[in-house]
Design a protein around this motif. Structure first.
Motif: not given
Length: 962
Positions: A774-799
């Motif tokens: 992964m390297g430093g940039e890959g690990l950081t992007n993994a974290t960012k995408n984990a946040l993206l996926a969680a927030n997308y699910i939260a937003s889609r299911l909140d209603e």
């Protein structure tokens, strides 16, 4: 990879796609779609809004450039080649073994087994639960004790657990000392002493063959065979201990018990040990499945997991984890153990080895090892060499004044590693791989001429086997499963049948909050079973383990960089052990400063359940801090607790992001308050998948953290283990990192927590490969995408299911809590009903009822692509519509597909279908299930029934076929 991941990264120099693009699921248009729905232009905009600015690291991770899969495998080959492979006859609790290839490939190397989660949802875990029940049955039979657990972390910590169990259970002698036989393995004595020092009870080491020492005794621990190799009839010692009111634990070699009288038959209360030699590679010390079995009456104090037998809603026999209320997140500081992770994958391997060989096969292997030991003893004694014992199972020790080091060095040149017991004593341990050629090499190393001929002659004339007083006469492993599978065809089909009953990550997203079930890449896994890694003994000479030590040092350094701490130890075998090790470091630091009164550990009410139990084991007193209405730490209550305990405050344990899935904005303020009062800050690293590359706990206020390599760093969960829980510390705590329990130093001086210097080293190449690719940039992007996926699910299911806690501008971290309490109150449909109904859609449930009852905690991770995320969202929305049907009166909750889920194939095709919803709604609630449908093998299981049937008064596995 760009901030928005607009397109796949360019190929590396080798021509391969950058590994991060294989690991991270969303890409290109999918990322744009998710961001557009959330209202953010770029991924960095989302991250900058969600993550508090004052915890953000200012510089990117300074890690080596990412390597391709081919490059990393080549790197690992080069590292592995620096290890020297020898015939391992060191023993000391670790032995070479032959893993049947059908088990190696179809369990240890099969993602259907290694990507599974802990079987808390039993309906989708029947395969691995049966395998674990086989393990329990094998252990119970061999130890002669009725109740065995589904594995522990390693032998030394299992003995420590047994000592604590004796102290809890022997209330009449609760404050008395524990006596350890001097013939225990040295690593066991070291780990038990560490537990005793932390908890403040007395441990005495004594030669129990000479009788019990004076004074009140809570319990004694014996070993069979002993560290010296000696086999002893312990009946008299056990009886004497019982007369004194003491309980008895026997640490027993599982293979030896096929020939030696079982501990339970000699009167022991508890038996513990290691099942490594049942087909599990040495792995430089682990992971290996320890075991514990107890007499009747101790089952509710038994640490670890326990498989019980129950029935489903159609009356079909079904397995489940029993005694669920003992789970540590429920009992917290009143927990009897802090164990969270076991060694399920390795227990399953050992159980399948027993299934494949059966009792007669195990006896034959044991007899062969014993014959080799007797042959060696005859050759040595015939040459005038003094033996330490004239009774032994597989280990022969010889006294050779002034010659021990020279003999070991000579044997090494002949390709055999022996044990340097002390400057005067050499040990040799036989196993199923030992040949007469190995014995001849050892004899030659002792200076015996014509060694091969003498070995051949001695083998023909080897003296009697074990003393009559210790020879086992009872049957064991009588269950049909240990007698019905001998051919590879049968074994292959049995393993496939069991794995087909389960849902693992190889089939579906496992959206478990707090557990980070993400891709375990094949390239990461591949090197684990290479002989250059897997066949190295944990106490092999340092000059033979250069490759292992290079990999470990490099991984520790990379983890230090990622976390912002000064030092890391990878010794702890699980997150719970990492917590314990980190808290021990804090406690020992205070003692070194003369602050022996600092014994209070503040723990927020929302913390991971093992936190409180670990604090108690480290000798600390737990004080709970309230949670505010928004899910953060209650600042007013924190201030009050700090003030009340200012002079006794040792530490605070906080999880960051919080267990509620939110980045608390005041974490630095909390850390500063605790530091100002003289305490240390422990930041639980369970949620590190939301921090890597964005924030470093060692830089925003932490003094110590543990990591979960089986979460953030891609070691698979294995159906409930293995895990690794490295502990990372600031500079002032480095001297207190876990030291080596025996043998050569691992560079640290603190209290050891496991049997070996580097814990479960065998799985470390997985995390090393992940970080390297992964390297430093890959690990950081993994974290960012984990946040993206969680927030997308939260937003889609909140209603449909309101998100319980959010942070800045309504965003969450890497996971979200869906609140079902209002809809439950209106309809009667529970979070558990939703969890079971998700099985019909082919999903493992989110985390149920933790950290808030009546909720589901969802963590999609960065590895899930948008199509799978949408499939989960579709399932949840469909389930909400079924709740609305209950609300509308279409059927009652008892009549609903939710309460009757999961639906088996047999239920759906039954001729007497009389439910108020259609078979189609039951089995195919969404269109996509028509072609690829998972049917659970059993319906909803009666939980209480499993608690009443802890052992095999259970049906034969064949019962599932009818």
């Amino acid at each position: 990879m760009t901030a928005t991941t607009a397109s796949p990264s360019t190929a590396s120099v080798s021509g391969e796609l950058v590994f991060a693009d294989r690991h991270i699921g969303p890409r290109g248009d999918a990322v744009e779609t998710m961001l557009r729905h959330l209202g953010y232009a770029t991924l960095d905009d989302l991250v900058d809004t969600a993550v508090p600015a004052d915890i953000r690291q200012s510089e990117p991770l300074e890690l080596p450039a990412p390597r391709s899969e081919a490059e990393v495998l080549a790197d690992l080959r080069a590292i592995a080649s620096k290890n020297t492979m020898k015939t391992q006859m060191i023993g000391q609790g670790f032995y070479d073994t032959l893993t049947p290839p059908v088990i190696l490939r179809n369990v240890l190397e099969d993602p259907a087994w290694y990507t599974a989660y802990t079987p808390y949802q039993p309906e989708i875990s029947q395969g691995r639960l049966e395998a674990l029940l086989n393990f329990q049955t094998m252990v119970g039979d061999l130890t002669g004790l009725p109740i065995a657990n589904a594995s522990l972390l390693d032998e030394a910590s299992a003995v420590a657990e047994a000592v604590l169990l004796m102290r809890r259970s022997n209330k009449a002698k609760g404050d008395a000392k524990t006596v350890l036989d001097a013939d225990l393995f040295p690593q066991t004595i070291s780990v038990v002493r560490g537990r005793a020092d932390a908890l403040g009870f007395e441990v005495e080491i004594a030669d129990l063959s000479a009788g019990l020492p004076d004074g009140d005794i809570s319990g004694i621990v014996l070993q069979q065979p002993g560290n010296s190799g000696r086999v002893v009839d312990h009946t008299a010692a056990i009886a004497a201990a019982k007369e004194r009111g003491a309980m008895v634990t026997v640490a027993a070699d599982i293979l030896a018990l096929t020939l030696i009288t079982a501990p339970g038959e000699q009167g022991a209360d508890i038996a513990v040990g290691n099942t490594q030699r049942l087909g599990v590679p040495l792995f430089f010390g682990g992971p290996h499945a320890a075991y514990m079995a107890v007499r009747k009456g101790l089952e509710r104090s038994l640490p670890g997991r326990l498989v019980g037998v129950s029935k489903d809603d159609a009356g079909t026999p079904a397995y489940r984890l029993a005694l669920q209320t003992r789970e540590q997140h429920i009992r917290r500081e009143k927990a009897t153990s802090n164990i969270c992770t076991a060694q399920a994958l390795l227990a399953i391997t050992a159980s399948m080895y027993a299934v494949y060989h059966g009792p007669e096969g195990l006896k034959a292997i044991a007899r062969r090892a014993n014959l080799r030991a007797r042959t060696l003893a005859a050759v040595l004694s015939g040459a005038g060499v003094e033996l330490v014992s004239d009774t032994f199972f597989d280990t022969v020790q010889a006294r050779v004044p002034g010659r021990a080091a020279q003999i070991i060095a000579t044997a090494e040149t002949h390709g055999v590693n022996l044990r340097l017991v002390d400057p005067e004593t050499v040990g040799a341990s036989a196993d199923e791989t030992t040949t007469t050629a190995h014995l001849a090499a050892i004899a030659a190393a002792f200076g015996i001429g014509d060694a091969a001929a003498k070995v051949a002659e001695a083998e023909l004339e080897a003296g009697r086997e074990l003393p009559d007083a210790v020879v086992r006469t009872s049957d064991f492993m009588t269950h049909p499963i240990f007698h019905s599978i001998r051919s590879e065809t049968q074994m292959l089909r049995y393993l496939r049948k069991l794995s087909d009953r389960d849902l693992a990550l190889d089939r579906t997203m496992i959206p478990l909050g707090s557990c980070t079930m993400k891709l375990n890449a094949t390239a990461e896994m591949e090197s684990m079973s290479w002989p250059e890694f897997a066949s190295i003994h944990p106490y092999a000479p340092a000059h033979q383990t250069a490759g292992w030590r290079e990999l470990i040092a490099d991984l520790e350094a990379r983890l230090s960089t990622i976390t912002g701490y000064a030092g890391v130890s990878i010794q702890p075998n699980a997150g719970s052990q990492g917590e314990y090790a980190g808290l021990l470091a804090i406690r020992q630091y205070h003692l070194a400063q003369g602050d022996d009164a600092r014994t209070v550990c503040l723990i927020p009410a929302s913390a991971h359940g093992t936190n409180a139990a670990s604090a108690v084991l480290a000798g600390l007193k737990v004080v709970v801090v309230k949670t505010a209405a928004n899910g953060t730490i209650d600042a007013e209550d924190l201030d009050a607790k700090i003030e009340a305990h200012r002079d006794s405050l040792a530490a605070i344990m906080i999880t960051y992001p919080s267990t509620h899935g939110v980045y608390d904005a005041d974490v630095r303020e909390v850390c500063d308050k605790v530091h100002a009062a003289g305490g240390q800050v422990y930041i639980d690293g369970a949620n590190m998948n939301a921090l890597v590359g964005l924030g470093q706990p060692g830089k925003f206020g932490g003094d110590v953290s543990h990591l979960n390599l089986h979460k953030t760093f891609c070691i698979p969960h294995g159906g409930g283990g293995p895990g690794v829980g490295p502990v990372a510390v600031a500079e002032h705590l480095v001297p207190f990192l876990p030291g080596a329990p025996a043998g050569a130093s691992n560079g640290n001086d603190g209290t050891p927590v496991t049997s070996t210097p580097y814990g479960s080293a065998g799985v470390l190449p997985i995390s090393w490969a992940y970080v390297a690719m992964m390297g430093g940039e890959g690990l950081t992007n993994a974290t960012k995408n984990a946040l993206l996926a969680a927030n997308y699910i939260a937003s889609r299911l909140d209603e449909h299911f309101p998100v319980l806690y959010t942070g800045n501008k309504g965003l969450v971290a890497h996971e979200c809590i869906l609140d079902l309490r209002d809809v439950t109150a209106k309809t009667g449909v529970t979070a558990e009903d939703v969890a079971k109904r998700l099985i019909d859609y082919g999903f493992h449930a989110p985390t149920l009822a933790f950290p808030v009852a009546g909720t589901l905690m969802v963590e999609p991770t960065e590895s899930e692509d948008l199509e799978e995320i949408e499939r989960f969202i579709e399932a949840m929305i469909s389930i909400r519509k079924e709740m609305d049907q209950v609300l509308a009166g279409d059927f009652t909750v008892e009549e609903s597909p939710l309460r009757n889920a999961p639906h088996t194939a047999s239920a759906v095709v039954s001729t007497d279908w009389d439910r108020k919803y259609s078979r189609e709604q039951a089995a195919f609630p969404v269109e996509s299930l028509r072609q690829d449908k998972y049917f659970t093998p059993v319906g909803r299981i009666d939980g209480a029934g499993g608690d009443r049937n802890l052992i095999c008064s259970c049906p034969a596995p064949e019962a599932f076929e009818n």
